[in-house]
Design an enzyme around this catalytic site. Structure first.
Site, PDB file in Angstrom:
ATOM      1  N   ASP A   2       0.880  -1.162   0.000  1.00  0.00           N
ATOM      2  CA  ASP A   2       0.000   0.000   0.000  1.00  0.00           C
ATOM      3  C   ASP A   2       0.925   1.221   0.000  1.00  0.00           C
ATOM      4  OD1 ASP A   2      -2.330   1.557   0.205  1.00  0.00           O
ATOM      5  OD2 ASP A   2      -2.280   1.509   2.389  1.00  0.00           O
ATOM      6  N   ASP A  18      -0.002   5.062   1.279  1.00  0.00           N
ATOM      7  CA  ASP A  18      -0.160   5.958   2.424  1.00  0.00           C
ATOM      8  C   ASP A  18      -0.080   5.185   3.734  1.00  0.00           C
ATOM      9  OD1 ASP A  18      -0.769   8.557   1.095  1.00  0.00           O
ATOM     10  OD2 ASP A  18      -2.460   7.416   0.296  1.00  0.00           O
TER      11      ASP A  18
END
Length: 147
Positions: A8, A10
């Site tokens: 991922d 953020d």
């Protein structure tokens, strides 16, 4: 050693919360709302994409389509223009990934951040082509966690 890794963006590859906090607070202010989020409370807004973040931030308006329609373009412009001001890789992460790549690892990033923004910020911090594939939010696909 595993060879293929999916990350991922953020809160995993980059600490982006300061720029998200700035963009949502500024957008709310420009729309006339007095509520502001600090770094920690902004974290409660994140997850499931930018639209979910904005709906959560508009808590004082509930599910008001007009309020959302006003906030969305302002937030998106602000975040696009300011997403790289404070964002940075977490301590030691970049060096670890460079070593893993040297040993033959391949990397993919799958994120709910809009695709052009994801490409820009990852290229800035890791270099163009460092990630073998970057898949950001696109209109033709639902956002994570939709399978």
């Amino acid at each position: 050693m595993a060879k293929h890794f999916i990350f991922d963006l953020d809160g995993t590859l980059l600490d982006t919360i300061e720029d998200i906090c700035f963009a949502i607070n500024t957008a709310l202010g420009q729309c006339g709302y007095s509520h502001r989020y600090d770094r920690e409370s902004t974290k409660t807004l994140v997850g499931d994409g930018a639209e979910a973040l904005m709906h959560r931030a508009l808590r004082e308006k509930g599910n008001d389509p007009e309020a959302f329609a006003e906030l969305k373009p302002i937030y998106m412009r602000l975040y696009r223009d300011h997403q790289t001001e404070h964002a940075r890789p977490f301590d030691g992460l970049k060096e670890t990934l460079i070593e893993m790549k040297r040993r033959g690892a391949t990397f993919c990033c799958v994120t709910n951040k809009p695709d052009p923004l994801a490409q820009t910020i990852l290229d800035m911090h890791f270099g163009k082509g460092f990630f073998d594939m970057i898949i950001g939010a696109r209109t033709e696909f639902p956002v994570k966690p939709d399978p």
